[in-house]
Design an enzyme around this catalytic site. Structure first.
Site, PDB file in Angstrom:
ATOM      1  N   ARG A  24       0.834  -1.222   0.000  1.00  0.00           N
ATOM      2  CA  ARG A  24       0.000   0.000   0.000  1.00  0.00           C
ATOM      3  C   ARG A  24       0.864   1.265   0.000  1.00  0.00           C
ATOM      4  O   ARG A  24       0.540   2.248   0.664  1.00  0.00           O
ATOM      5  CB  ARG A  24      -0.945   0.026   1.207  1.00  0.00           C
ATOM      6  CG  ARG A  24      -2.087  -0.962   1.073  1.00  0.00           C
ATOM      7  CD  ARG A  24      -3.259  -0.521   1.974  1.00  0.00           C
ATOM      8  NE  ARG A  24      -3.782  -1.582   2.780  1.00  0.00           N
ATOM      9  CZ  ARG A  24      -3.877  -1.570   4.120  1.00  0.00           C
ATOM     10  NH1 ARG A  24      -3.488  -0.533   4.837  1.00  0.00           N
ATOM     11  NH2 ARG A  24      -4.383  -2.590   4.751  1.00  0.00           N
ATOM     12  N   ARG A  28      -3.522   6.779   0.268  1.00  0.00           N
ATOM     13  CA  ARG A  28      -3.902   7.952   1.052  1.00  0.00           C
ATOM     14  C   ARG A  28      -2.799   8.581   1.869  1.00  0.00           C
ATOM     15  O   ARG A  28      -2.970   9.677   2.387  1.00  0.00           O
ATOM     16  CB  ARG A  28      -5.066   7.596   1.975  1.00  0.00           C
ATOM     17  CG  ARG A  28      -6.363   7.442   1.220  1.00  0.00           C
ATOM     18  CD  ARG A  28      -7.408   6.787   2.076  1.00  0.00           C
ATOM     19  NE  ARG A  28      -6.971   5.440   2.432  1.00  0.00           N
ATOM     20  CZ  ARG A  28      -7.641   4.635   3.242  1.00  0.00           C
ATOM     21  NH1 ARG A  28      -8.738   5.044   3.792  1.00  0.00           N
ATOM     22  NH2 ARG A  28      -7.182   3.423   3.497  1.00  0.00           N
ATOM     23  N   ARG A  37      -6.962  11.830  -7.095  1.00  0.00           N
ATOM     24  CA  ARG A  37      -8.175  11.046  -6.833  1.00  0.00           C
ATOM     25  C   ARG A  37      -9.396  11.914  -6.558  1.00  0.00           C
ATOM     26  O   ARG A  37     -10.508  11.392  -6.454  1.00  0.00           O
ATOM     27  CB  ARG A  37      -7.940  10.133  -5.632  1.00  0.00           C
ATOM     28  CG  ARG A  37      -7.374   8.753  -5.935  1.00  0.00           C
ATOM     29  CD  ARG A  37      -8.382   7.827  -6.596  1.00  0.00           C
ATOM     30  NE  ARG A  37      -9.701   7.862  -5.935  1.00  0.00           N
ATOM     31  CZ  ARG A  37      -9.999   7.288  -4.775  1.00  0.00           C
ATOM     32  NH1 ARG A  37      -9.097   6.571  -4.166  1.00  0.00           N
ATOM     33  NH2 ARG A  37     -11.195   7.404  -4.236  1.00  0.00           N
TER      34      ARG A  37
END
Ligand code: CP3
Length: 338
Positions: A24, A28, A37
């Site tokens: 990941r 974010r 995004r």
């Protein structure tokens, strides 16, 4: 590229330095990710080749990690074949009509490359842009993906999933066969387009006792790993809370076994055996500690990894959204120079 530290370690050869990437690593924790995004749903971003390319490259540019991981999601292949689902921010994948019956399973189409043209296009562009940095393709393993399909969303106990597994073997077998085929086809699409390694995420397999993993889950994951291996790329197999499954996760057909942070790396190396490499396993919350504390613990992980057939440094699970990117940059530079 074949001489990259990541691929050498994945093949069990001696790399120039311990290679590092982060599960990941896109997403974010990066302001540049949040910018691109804005106003775009998660799964829509996974079906746009330009966005996939940009988001995959962002952490490579920022950290200089030794590998890129393809930006997508473990449920994207389901969406691509027509399963009605979304990823709800702060929740995770949510399925409109959870799978309960054999007819529900049979209604899910098999995946063909025609379902994922944006994946093929993005991988081709990425391989050109990445130059000597390998691209890791990935898929969700049958148990983890099936748990979302059966529960309808994230779960703590996996009660519906395991009720089906223990109580309805015919439906379970059909479901796991279906999802294994979809995951394998998704990996094949990425590798044929140019990905040079794959990771199979069985994030939630740790919910299973070892004998149940062996009987109900491992054969399907082995099928996926076998099909990826037939294309000649190294395979990483990862789960969370998987200490008692590590030997089986290797034997299922992995070249490298991912280890979470709860499991001491030296113990994991003994459990996995001398024929396979390991990946991991710094506690992802250590990035919130003072830098010198984080780096001291990273040094311990690197030392423990030297005994393995190959060691790829990673966190013991994915990057936590609140992570300071500057800490990951320091961590990357430290591992590469250790
Ligand atoms: O490095 C990368 O970011 C690679 C891309 C990647 C994503 N998901 C993007 C994503 C990968 C490899 C995954 C795999 C994935 N997805 C797993 C296995 C890995 C693991 O963490 O164990 C799982 C279980 C999923 C399912 C899923 N997707 C969850 C649980 C969530 C979090 C939901 C939330 O908001 O808390 C997602 C969403 C998701 N996948 C995001 C990203 C960047 C965040 C969505 C957003 O930015 O809005």
């Amino acid at each position: 590229m074949a001489d990259s530290a990541f691929l050498k370690a994945a093949r069990g050869e001696t790399p120039q330095h311990t290679p590092v990437w982060f599960m990941r690593q896109a997403g974010r924790s990066l302001p540049e990710y949040l910018r691109v995004r804005e106003g775009i749903a998660m799964l829509d971003s996974c079906m746009d080749a330009d966005l996939i390319t940009e988001i995959t490259l962002q952490p490579v540019r920022r950290y200089g990690v030794d590998a890129a991981i393809f930006y997508s999601d473990i449920v994207l292949p389901l969406k691509a074949v027509g399963v009605d689902l979304e990823i709800k921010p702060g929740v995770g994948p949510v399925i409109a009509h959870p799978v309960r019956t054999l007819a529900d399973v049979e209604a899910i189409p098999d995946l063909t490359p025609e379902h994922v043209p944006f994946v093929t296009a993005a991988v081709r562009t990425l391989v050109g842009e990445l130059g000597g940095t390998p691209l890791i393709g990935f898929a969700g393993a049958p148990f983890t993906v099936s748990s979302y399909l059966v529960e309808g969303g994230p779960s703590k106990e996996y009660a519906k999933t395991k009720a089906l597994m223990f109580g309805a073997p015919e439906i379970w077998q059909a479901l796991m066969t279906k999802v294994a085929g979809i995951s394998a086809a998704f990996l094949e699409a990425q590798v044929r387009a140019g990905a040079s390694a794959v990771q199979l995420f069985d994030s939630w397999a740790g919910a299973l006792a070892p004998d149940d993993y062996r009987d109900y889950v491992r054969p399907y994951s082995a099928h996926v790993l076998e099909r990826a291996g037939a294309l000649g790329v190294p395979r990483i197999h990862f789960g969370v809370n998987s200490a008692l499954l590590l030997d089986q996760m290797g034997a299922a057909g992995a070249d490298v076994v991912g280890v979470d942070w709860r499991t001491p790396l030296d113990w994991a190396i003994d459990r996995i055996g001398p024929d396979r490499g390991v990946q991991g396993n710094l506690d992802p919350t250590l990035v919130f500690a003072p830098t010198e504390v984080m780096l001291a613990r990273a040094a311990e992980v690197i030392e423990a990894g030297r005994r393995a057939k190959g060691h790829i440094f990673n966190l013991g699970h994915g990057v936590i959204p609140a992570t300071d990117p500057d800490q990951l940059k320091r961590l990357t530079e430290f591992v590469q120079s250790a």
